[in-house]
Design an enzyme around this catalytic site. Structure first.
Site, short mmCIF file in Angstrom:
data_model
loop_
_atom_site.label_atom_id
_atom_site.label_comp_id
_atom_site.label_asym_id
_atom_site.label_seq_id
_atom_site.Cartn_x
_atom_site.Cartn_y
_atom_site.Cartn_z
N ALA A 171 0.85 -1.20 0.00
CA ALA A 171 0.00 0.00 0.00
C ALA A 171 0.88 1.24 0.00
O ALA A 171 0.65 2.20 0.72
CB ALA A 171 -0.96 -0.01 1.19
N SER B 125 2.77 4.17 -2.69
CA SER B 125 2.13 5.22 -3.49
C SER B 125 1.22 4.65 -4.56
O SER B 125 0.16 5.20 -4.83
CB SER B 125 3.18 6.16 -4.10
OG SER B 125 4.00 5.44 -4.99
N VAL B 126 1.60 3.52 -5.17
CA VAL B 126 0.75 2.92 -6.20
C VAL B 126 -0.37 2.11 -5.56
O VAL B 126 -1.56 2.26 -5.89
CB VAL B 126 1.56 2.03 -7.17
CG1 VAL B 126 0.65 1.46 -8.24
CG2 VAL B 126 2.70 2.83 -7.81
N LYS C 209 9.17 -4.40 -11.87
CA LYS C 209 10.11 -4.61 -12.98
C LYS C 209 11.33 -5.41 -12.55
O LYS C 209 11.85 -6.21 -13.31
CB LYS C 209 10.54 -3.29 -13.59
CG LYS C 209 11.11 -2.32 -12.59
CD LYS C 209 10.88 -0.87 -12.98
CE LYS C 209 11.30 0.07 -11.87
NZ LYS C 209 10.22 0.33 -10.91
N GLU D 287 1.51 -4.24 -17.38
CA GLU D 287 1.54 -2.96 -18.11
C GLU D 287 2.23 -1.87 -17.29
O GLU D 287 2.92 -1.00 -17.84
CB GLU D 287 0.11 -2.53 -18.46
CG GLU D 287 -0.03 -1.27 -19.27
CD GLU D 287 0.60 -1.36 -20.66
OE1 GLU D 287 0.02 -2.00 -21.53
OE2 GLU D 287 1.69 -0.79 -20.86
N GLU E 150 15.01 9.15 -5.30
CA GLU E 150 14.91 8.56 -3.97
C GLU E 150 16.15 8.90 -3.14
O GLU E 150 17.16 9.38 -3.68
CB GLU E 150 14.75 7.05 -4.10
CG GLU E 150 13.44 6.72 -4.81
CD GLU E 150 13.22 5.21 -4.94
OE1 GLU E 150 13.36 4.51 -3.94
OE2 GLU E 150 12.90 4.77 -6.05
N LYS F 141 13.91 -2.55 -17.35
CA LYS F 141 12.86 -2.28 -18.33
C LYS F 141 13.31 -2.68 -19.73
O LYS F 141 12.50 -3.19 -20.53
CB LYS F 141 12.48 -0.81 -18.27
CG LYS F 141 11.77 -0.47 -16.94
CD LYS F 141 11.77 1.02 -16.65
CE LYS F 141 10.98 1.33 -15.38
NZ LYS F 141 11.18 2.72 -14.93
#
Lengths: 439, 439
Positions: B14, B16-17, B106, B130, B191, B206
């Protein structure tokens, strides 16, 4: 490894797209098959004239003039003939026989979409149309699937390559509209009869398709406000650039919130700020700028037309449709659950840039400002340039050019303002009225 | 109308995304349900600390520290905890129980992708990702589905927002790398420990994901050549702009044709021509430029990160996964049928810009040209600027700056050339070696 029976594929039409699709299936069949898990058998290509010259070589035994028979017995029908009929009848016939249909036919979708989607839903067949908007650029699938969990609020699309090419020539080379159209025709970017492009019909069809998809609401073609580029002058393009804008023909789909909210789709030339990503879309390229509540702004850019480019989008759909045959499953379905009111352009608010030639004397600015105020249109910027004596519309009287930028105003209020300005004694002429988008 | 049972959705993490995804499901559940054809029940959100502050309000009864129990019994598991473990174990456990998994992780995909895809294939579960590349920008689905009938030849991606922000600041504001990093940290774009971003680890993950997908070939993370931006100097950025380039950290995936062909993935700073669409990607935005054989060049642009933006991509996958539960069907599967050789960077050819400080006397140009010739590297452009006396590396000796642009050359030949140059008596120093991409 491949255990499923081969899939029977029929192509309707062997023009620039159809011949490329046939060629790719014939040449890259093995690669496509390994992505699908089954072989693809191209069972025929329906054409009007077997002996017509084509862009690629299609074995003569695949060509047929009997489209209706070809459609029967195919698993996947690829409709690339264009136009409303016989395309609509053949597609209905294919869907009713349970075949999945892939089409690039924006006119048919914008006009008969609901009938076709209903027919597909009734038998559980699928209608794919990635190639109908913006050629090779993936835009249908991202709107339908990738943004399925988001809320699209706005689409600004450069979806007609011909008009973008013409406006870009006017801007970068300084050609007039007529000259730029001649260049486009000479280079093959414009058809012999360019009406569908330059009058915005093509873009309006795409706007109806995009708005229907993005807003989960059937947006009929006749609800799309349409203005072409024929009224755009070189002077407007030059003045736009000086003011930090470029003129683009945009397909705009808006979700309008509030009590009288709904959705709106419209096509018209617009001023786009030079720093907006759409301003950098040159030549015959297409780009679709999408704003979604969570995702924020997104842009999809690429070649908007061309036989082989459009064939790429068609073949992506072929793989999707074929995979569904092999593995079964949901495929795609029309989504119209939101069913929002489709609003006329009078419900739209946007910014405007209005250029006037006015008498250059005391009290004129106040009179003009009063006209805007009377109609509730708020003026944001105002620039006045004196016109050298004798060069104005009203002969020797001192005259000035006034460029007025408004805050957001409704189409209805703006139209009333322009009518008042036109009838006002201090206004010699309303030189230009353009909407400003992308600010 | 909704006849299917509600689907049980579990969220792991839980941050930020995760908090945004939970919020959207809780607030827009009805809208999502009507797109899916079934209700969504958020059955729980696994966190490390129930009492930690969160970006959105999640009902306390949904929070749990027992992720393993939460995963059991869910139809759809959304993994947003990041990192390799326990994410990998929980995702395997979810897939093995038949749940579909959606992840933005990722690092996990680039490291354990094959294991996870195999587990999914074995039970017929699906793995959606995605959100793992380029945040809200739809790129996975277009590559997997829209371009499924085409052949991707190249991907150039700005896939790390932090480094793009830093390089953009160096270019547009003139900050040094250290200053730009400090700005990025202050604004929340970097960060506390920026290593993963500025050393290119994030972009390399990525690149591995994109190359695997685009080329239907498993590309392991350790086959991705990786250089970060820490060696990029303000001088290089200033010189690049003067020469008509901008420095970008690119993830590059290449399909290399020919007898010793295969695929290659690499991450390094590169000179991008100012007229290339990627050059206009500013700030922390992301963009992926794709070249395909039929479609030609395409670009996908948008916000690369941010909780709510990434949540949009996650929710698109939730709708896809949930629809598959309702209607059944193929969903997504890993495609690795091409299985091409994965080549090291020494197999790559590209153009280079090499900046040298050399002695300014007769015969030097010929000597330098000879070094390039000896290694089979063809020089395209050469610009010499005399360095004012006393400002060169070699003190009072007359010195000059030489900027050499090469034709396409292999990494191996270029590396040998640079080694020779470094050891050459007329070369005071090799100031900069940069690859040029997008020409």
């Amino acid at each position: 490894m491949i255990s499923y029976r081969n899939l029977r594929v029929a192509i309707l039409g062997a023009g620039s797209v159809g011949s490329q699709v046939a060629d790719q299936i014939l040449r890259h069949g093995d690669e496509l098959s390994s992505r699908i898990g089954a072989g693809l058998d191209l069972v025929g290509v329906a054409v009007r004239d077997i002996d017509a010259p084509r862009d690629t070589e299609i074995p003569r035994e695949l060509l047929t003039t009997d489209a209706e028979s070809l459609v029967r017995g195919a698993d996947v029908v690829i409709e690339l003939m264009g136009g409303l009929e016989p395309a609509r009848t053949l597609v209905l016939s294919a869907l009713n026989s349970g075949a999945d249909v892939i089409t690039a036919n924006k006119a048919m979708l914008a006009t008969h979409g609901p009938e076709l989607f209903d027919a597909a839903a009734q038998v559980g067949a699928q209608l794919y149309y990635e190639a109908a908007v913006a050629g090779a650029i993936p835009i249908i699938r991202p709107l339908r699937d990738s943004l399925a969990g988001d809320r699209v609020t706005r689409i600004l699309g450069i979806v007609n390559g011909t008009t973008n090419f013409i406006l870009d020539r006017m801007d970068t080379v300084g050609e007039s509209l007529e000259e730029a159209l001649a260049t486009a025709t000479a280079l093959g970017y414009a058809e012999a009869d360019p009406t569908a492009d330059i009058e915005g019909y093509d873009a309006a069809q795409k706007a109806a398709i995009l708005a229907s998809l993005a807003f989960h609401t059937r947006v009929p073609l006749d609800a799309v406000h349409r203005e072409g580029i024929t009224s755009v002058s070189r002077d407007q393009v030059v003045a736009a650039r000086k003011a930090g804008y470029v003129v683009k023909l945009l397909a705009i789909c808006d979700r309008i919130e509030g009590e009288n909210g709904g959705v709106s789709a419209r096509v018209h030339p617009a001023l786009v700020p030079l720093e907006h990503p759409l301003a950098a879309v040159h030549g015959a390229n297409n780009a679709v700028f999408v704003e979604a509540e969570a995702a924020g702004p997104l842009m999809f850019y690429g070649a908007g037309a061309g036989g082989i480019q459009t064939a790429s989008a068609v073949l992506g759909d072929v793989v999707s449709a074929a995979r569904r045959h092999v593995v079964g499953g949901p495929g795609v379905a029309e989504s119209q659950h939101a069913n929002l009111p489709v609003l006329p352009i009078s419900a739209v608010t946007t910014r405007y840039q209005i250029t006037l030639e006015v008498a250059d004397r005391a009290g004129v600015l106040a009179a003009i400002a009063g006209v805007f105020q009377d109609h509730g249109v708020s003026v944001e910027t105002l620039a006045q340039t004196v016109i050298p004596a004798g060069e104005g519309h009203a002969g020797d009287q001192p005259a000035a050019t006034l460029v007025i930028g408004t805050h957001e105003a409704s189409e209805a209020d703006l139209a009333a303002t322009v009518t008042s300005l036109t009838g006002n004694a201090v206004v010699h002429s309303v030189t230009s009225v353009l909407r400003v988008e992308g600010l």
